[in-house]
Design an enzyme around this catalytic site. Structure first.
Site, PDB file in Angstrom:
ATOM      1  CG  ASN A   1      -7.552   1.870  13.822  1.00  0.00           C
ATOM      2  OD1 ASN A   1      -7.845   1.170  14.782  1.00  0.00           O
ATOM      3  ND2 ASN A   1      -6.304   2.172  13.515  1.00  0.00           N
TER       4      ASN A   1
ATOM      5  CB  CYS B   1      -8.800  10.518   7.045  1.00  0.00           C
ATOM      6  SG  CYS B   1      -7.179  10.133   6.362  1.00  0.00           S
TER       7      CYS B   1
ATOM      8  N   GLY C   1      -2.905  10.394   1.059  1.00  0.00           N
ATOM      9  CA  GLY C   1      -3.164  11.244  -0.100  1.00  0.00           C
ATOM     10  C   GLY C   1      -4.237  10.710  -1.020  1.00  0.00           C
TER      11      GLY C   1
ATOM     12  CB  SER D   1      -8.178   3.473  -2.788  1.00  0.00           C
ATOM     13  OG  SER D   1      -9.178   3.928  -1.904  1.00  0.00           O
TER      14      SER D   1
ATOM     15  CB  CYS E   1      -0.857  -0.051   1.263  1.00  0.00           C
ATOM     16  SG  CYS E   1      -1.847   1.412   1.535  1.00  0.00           S
TER      17      CYS E   1
ATOM     18  CG  HIS F   1     -15.915   5.875   3.438  1.00  0.00           C
ATOM     19  ND1 HIS F   1     -15.407   4.606   3.227  1.00  0.00           N
ATOM     20  CD2 HIS F   1     -14.847   6.718   3.292  1.00  0.00           C
ATOM     21  CE1 HIS F   1     -14.104   4.696   2.969  1.00  0.00           C
ATOM     22  NE2 HIS F   1     -13.741   5.941   2.990  1.00  0.00           N
TER      23      HIS F   1
ATOM     24  CB  CYS G   1      -2.399   5.181   5.553  1.00  0.00           C
ATOM     25  SG  CYS G   1      -1.113   4.175   4.835  1.00  0.00           S
TER      26      CYS G   1
ATOM     27  CB  CYS H   1     -11.931  12.103   5.028  1.00  0.00           C
ATOM     28  SG  CYS H   1     -11.995  11.938   3.238  1.00  0.00           S
TER      29      CYS H   1
HETATM   30  N1  SAH Z   1      -7.430   8.982  -0.488  1.00  0.00           N
HETATM   31  C1  SAH Z   1      -7.830   7.733  -1.026  1.00  0.00           C
HETATM   32  C2  SAH Z   1      -6.763   6.699  -0.819  1.00  0.00           C
HETATM   33  C3  SAH Z   1      -6.734   5.970   0.474  1.00  0.00           C
HETATM   34  S1  SAH Z   1      -7.003   6.906   1.951  1.00  0.00           S
HETATM   35  C4  SAH Z   1      -9.167   7.324  -0.494  1.00  0.00           C
HETATM   36  O1  SAH Z   1      -9.675   7.971   0.410  1.00  0.00           O
HETATM   37  O2  SAH Z   1      -9.732   6.373  -1.036  1.00  0.00           O
HETATM   38  C5  SAH Z   1      -6.397   5.823   3.102  1.00  0.00           C
HETATM   39  C6  SAH Z   1      -7.278   4.670   3.560  1.00  0.00           C
HETATM   40  O3  SAH Z   1      -7.331   4.703   4.957  1.00  0.00           O
HETATM   41  C7  SAH Z   1      -8.714   4.654   3.083  1.00  0.00           C
HETATM   42  O4  SAH Z   1      -9.059   3.341   2.724  1.00  0.00           O
HETATM   43  C8  SAH Z   1      -9.477   5.123   4.271  1.00  0.00           C
HETATM   44  O5  SAH Z   1     -10.767   4.657   4.233  1.00  0.00           O
HETATM   45  C9  SAH Z   1      -8.672   4.552   5.386  1.00  0.00           C
HETATM   46  N2  SAH Z   1      -8.809   5.250   6.633  1.00  0.00           N
HETATM   47  C10 SAH Z   1      -8.585   6.546   6.865  1.00  0.00           C
HETATM   48  N3  SAH Z   1      -8.810   6.834   8.163  1.00  0.00           N
HETATM   49  C11 SAH Z   1      -9.178   5.671   8.748  1.00  0.00           C
HETATM   50  C12 SAH Z   1      -9.524   5.307  10.075  1.00  0.00           C
HETATM   51  N4  SAH Z   1      -9.529   6.195  11.068  1.00  0.00           N
HETATM   52  N5  SAH Z   1      -9.843   4.011  10.305  1.00  0.00           N
HETATM   53  C13 SAH Z   1      -9.812   3.106   9.319  1.00  0.00           C
HETATM   54  N6  SAH Z   1      -9.494   3.388   8.052  1.00  0.00           N
HETATM   55  C14 SAH Z   1      -9.180   4.665   7.775  1.00  0.00           C
HETATM   56 FE1  SF4 Z   2      -9.864  11.236   2.742  1.00  0.00          FE
HETATM   57 FE2  SF4 Z   2      -8.234   9.416   1.626  1.00  0.00          FE
HETATM   58 FE3  SF4 Z   2      -7.473  11.991   1.858  1.00  0.00          FE
HETATM   59 FE4  SF4 Z   2      -7.694  10.492   4.052  1.00  0.00          FE
HETATM   60  S1  SF4 Z   2      -6.254  10.202   2.393  1.00  0.00           S
HETATM   61  S2  SF4 Z   2      -8.429  12.624   3.769  1.00  0.00           S
HETATM   62  S3  SF4 Z   2      -9.416   9.170   3.500  1.00  0.00           S
HETATM   63  S4  SF4 Z   2      -9.174  11.217   0.643  1.00  0.00           S
END
Ligand code: SAH
Ligand code: SF4
Length: 355
Positions: A300, A126, A169, A201, A112, A226, A343, A123
């Site tokens: 998480n 995140c 990102g 993704s 990944c 989501h 991540c 988000c």
């Molecule tokens: N930005 C893109 C790429 C992955 S983001 C996207 O949003 O699709 C990183 C990943 O971590 C995503 O799958 C997101 O759903 C997950 N993620 C982010 N915060 C999280 C959290 N607190 N618990 C579990 N998964 C989380």
């Molecule tokens: Fe949202 Fe993915 Fe960016 Fe985190 S990395 S803020 S889940 S778009």
């Protein structure tokens, strides 16, 4: 200075004279994972000097590694401007060795990787979003994550490996570098990771999903859905105001999907927000007519968030409901839950000095 990892094979052929040297360089970089031009034994000294003075080769440094009990390893890399990013090596299947020492089944790897330092999408669930957006990763910085991880784990050049653009990102916000990286990863004289084995993704920038579909790269698509209604989705992913659920579904319907594959819909489950059967029903309706599979992800929690991890029971009920209606649905095993699962969390620990 640009990095040697920024270039496609064709570009390098144009830059290096005579052009057959480009293939040799590619071989050293992507099959032998050398990190020093002096190790490129079949190149003449002048070329090595030229490479040294024009193309950076050390662009990522491993500053931290966390190994989980299931064999997954989370990496924190430092970039040359001192920012840090994460990548995770996921061991999807372990090696099975017969009594006579022969290998029954090889291990299966997925890596990944990140595409940006921080993220603009913001988000609410995140951690990556909390630090705001810093910058896009260069092509070289995207590519080098895989090279470093293959080198660090002695993963043979011909060992197949999957890539998920699911780290820090939003890949489609760094569109050109992301697309070029997909192409370089799949170069046969390089890492030779087929496009079918690469999954992007995205948080759902509909216009860019359409653009990507038109390029017909042959990669797999994962959508971070989501939520099934726009109000909640906008709370979770503010950009949903501009690119709402319908626009995403429409874009996905146009996306060229490999006949043997499905589009993955990621569904981050948050306790009392989206973990009920009514949501599962709506999800089923939304995905009607799409070759879809659903991946449920446990939210998480991290310090400071008001969202909660869902109950296991509710996850299973949600999953069983979808399966009973004929939709493929998996629950993302929290690979490396004992490391910092999602991540952004390893980086966070590092900057808090709490580990
Ligand atoms: N930005 C893109 C790429 C992955 S983001 C996207 O949003 O699709 C990183 C990943 O971590 C995503 O799958 C997101 O759903 C997950 N993620 C982010 N915060 C999280 C959290 N607190 N618990 C579990 N998964 C989380
Ligand atoms: Fe949202 Fe993915 Fe960016 Fe985190 S990395 S803020 S889940 S778009």
């Amino acid at each position: 200075m640009n990095s040697i990892y920024d270039y496609s094979l064709d570009e390098l052929k144009g830059l290096l004279k005579p052009s057959f040297r480009a293939k040799q360089v590619y071989n050293w970089l992507y099959k032998k994972y050398v990190s020093n031009y002096d190790e490129m034994k079949n190149l003449p000294k002048e070329l090595i000097d030229d490479l040294k003075s024009n193309y950076e080769i050390n662009i990522l440094e491993i500053v931290k590694k966390e190994k989980s009990s299931d064999g997954s390893i989370k990496y924190l890399f430092r970039l040359n401007d001192n920012h840090t990013i994460e990548a995770v090596l996921l061991l999807m299947k372990k090696k099975i060795v017969n009594e006579d020492g022969s290998i029954e089944k090889g291990e299966k790897y997925t890596v990944c990787i990140s595409t940006q330092v921080g993220c603009k999408v913001g988000c609410s669930f995140c951690l990556t979003a909390k630090g705001g957006f810093v910058r896009n990763l260069t092509v070289g910085e995207i590519i080098n994550q895989i090279v470093q991880i293959k080198r660090d784990n002695d993963i043979a050049e011909n060992k197949s490996l999957n890539i998920v653009f699911m780290g820090m990102g939003e890949p489609l916000d760094n569109y050109d570098n992301f697309v070029k990286s997909v192409k370089i990863f799949s170069e046969l004289d390089g890492l030779a990771i087929s496009r079918r084995r690469q999954t992007v993704s995205t948080s759902g920038i509909s216009t860019k999903i359409e653009k990507l579909g038109n390029e017909d790269l042959g990669i797999q698509l994962a959508i971070s859905l989501h939520a099934v209604d726009d109000d909640l989705r906008t709370e979770l992913i503010p950009m949903n105001k501009a690119y709402n659920i319908k626009s995403i579904i429409d874009a996905v319907k146009k996306f060229p999907v490999d006949t043997r594959k499905k589009v993955m819909f990621e569904y981050l489950v948050i306790k009392d927000k989206n973990d009920d059967i009514a949501s599962a029903k709506k999800l089923l309706q939304l995905l009607d007519g799409i070759k879809a599979k659903v991946n449920l992800i446990y939210f998480n929690p991290y310090p400071g968030t008001s969202y909660q991890r869902p109950q296991r029971d509710d996850m299973i009920k949600f999953q069983e409901y979808l399966i009973s209606k004929g939709l493929l649905c998996t629950i993302r095993e929290s690979k490396g839950l004992d490391i910092s699962a999602a991540c952004g969390q390893l980086k966070e620990k590092e900057s808090n000095g709490s580990s």
